[in-house]
Design a protein around this motif. Structure first.
Motif, PDB file in Angstrom:
ATOM      1  N   ALA A   1      -4.186   8.822   2.913  1.00 52.38           N
ATOM      2  CA  ALA A   1      -5.404   7.633   2.368  1.00 52.38           C
ATOM      3  C   ALA A   1      -4.097   6.336   2.163  1.00 52.38           C
ATOM      4  O   ALA A   1      -4.223   6.738   1.147  1.00 52.38           O
ATOM      5  CB  ALA A   1      -6.164   8.440   1.519  1.00 52.38           C
ATOM      6  N   TYR A   2      -4.835   5.773   2.064  1.00 48.70           N
ATOM      7  CA  TYR A   2      -3.820   3.716   1.881  1.00 48.70           C
ATOM      8  C   TYR A   2      -4.898   3.665   0.772  1.00 48.70           C
ATOM      9  O   TYR A   2      -6.003   3.800   0.508  1.00 48.70           O
ATOM     10  CB  TYR A   2      -4.040   3.362   2.714  1.00 48.70           C
ATOM     11  CG  TYR A   2      -2.923   3.521   4.168  1.00 48.70           C
ATOM     12  CD1 TYR A   2      -1.651   3.770   3.841  1.00 48.70           C
ATOM     13  CD2 TYR A   2      -3.333   4.228   5.289  1.00 48.70           C
ATOM     14  CE1 TYR A   2      -0.723   3.593   4.735  1.00 48.70           C
ATOM     15  CE2 TYR A   2      -2.434   4.360   6.067  1.00 48.70           C
ATOM     16  CZ  TYR A   2      -1.146   4.171   6.002  1.00 48.70           C
ATOM     17  OH  TYR A   2      -0.311   4.578   7.046  1.00 48.70           O
ATOM     18  N   MET A   3      -3.852   3.998  -0.879  1.00 48.96           N
ATOM     19  CA  MET A   3      -3.869   3.106  -1.574  1.00 48.96           C
ATOM     20  C   MET A   3      -3.030   1.942  -2.402  1.00 48.96           C
ATOM     21  O   MET A   3      -2.492   1.634  -1.655  1.00 48.96           O
ATOM     22  CB  MET A   3      -4.586   4.178  -2.166  1.00 48.96           C
ATOM     23  CG  MET A   3      -2.814   4.707  -3.114  1.00 48.96           C
ATOM     24  SD  MET A   3      -3.539   5.685  -4.562  1.00 48.96           S
ATOM     25  CE  MET A   3      -2.074   6.955  -4.755  1.00 48.96           C
TER      26      MET A   3
ATOM     27  N   GLU B   1       0.565  -0.896   0.003  1.00 52.03           N
ATOM     28  CA  GLU B   1       0.210   0.215  -0.235  1.00 52.03           C
ATOM     29  C   GLU B   1       0.948   1.085   0.004  1.00 52.03           C
ATOM     30  O   GLU B   1       1.844   1.278   0.640  1.00 52.03           O
ATOM     31  CB  GLU B   1      -1.466   0.408   1.099  1.00 52.03           C
ATOM     32  CG  GLU B   1      -2.171  -1.010   1.049  1.00 52.03           C
ATOM     33  CD  GLU B   1      -2.957  -0.846   2.622  1.00 52.03           C
ATOM     34  OE1 GLU B   1      -2.368  -0.911   3.258  1.00 52.03           O
ATOM     35  OE2 GLU B   1      -3.985  -1.370   2.406  1.00 52.03           O
TER      36      GLU B   1
ATOM     37  N   VAL C   1      -2.526   1.053  -8.555  1.00 49.94           N
ATOM     38  CA  VAL C   1      -2.770   2.439  -8.620  1.00 49.94           C
ATOM     39  C   VAL C   1      -2.598   3.152  -9.439  1.00 49.94           C
ATOM     40  O   VAL C   1      -2.432   4.037 -10.959  1.00 49.94           O
ATOM     41  CB  VAL C   1      -4.292   3.047  -7.891  1.00 49.94           C
ATOM     42  CG1 VAL C   1      -4.312   4.960  -8.046  1.00 49.94           C
ATOM     43  CG2 VAL C   1      -5.403   2.058  -7.240  1.00 49.94           C
TER      44      VAL C   1
END
Length: 66
Positions: free
Chosen positions: A10-12, A4, A16
Motif C-alpha cells: 500500500a502506498y502512503m 510515497e 506519515v
C-alpha cells in the motif's frame, strides 16, 4: 513533488512515517528536557511540547521534501 512509500503493498505519503518518527524523537526530547528541569522556566509546558513536535516533524520533513 510528493513522495510515497510502499508499505505492505500500500502506498502512503512519506509524511506519515516522518510524523511517527518525529513523535518518538519528541518523546525522547521531552523526557530529557523534563529531567533537566527546563519546564520550570517554560510558561505553558503543553504548548511547548506541541510546538516541539511541530518543529521536530518540520525539520524531518525538510530532509525528505527539501
Amino acid at each position: 513533488m510528493p513522495r510515497e512509500i510502499a508499505f505492505l503493498d500500500a502506498y502512503m505519503p512519506a509524511i506519515v512515517p516522518i510524523f511517527i518518527l518525529g513523535a518518538m524523537l519528541t518523546w525522547v526530547l521531552d523526557r530529557l528536557l523534563a529531567r533537566t528541569g527546563l519546564y520550570r522556566a517554560v510558561w505553558h509546558p503543553s504548548l511547548f511540547r506541541a510546538s516541539l513536535l511541530v518543529c521536530v516533524c518540520t525539520t524531518l520533513g525538510l530532509f525528505v521534501y527539501g
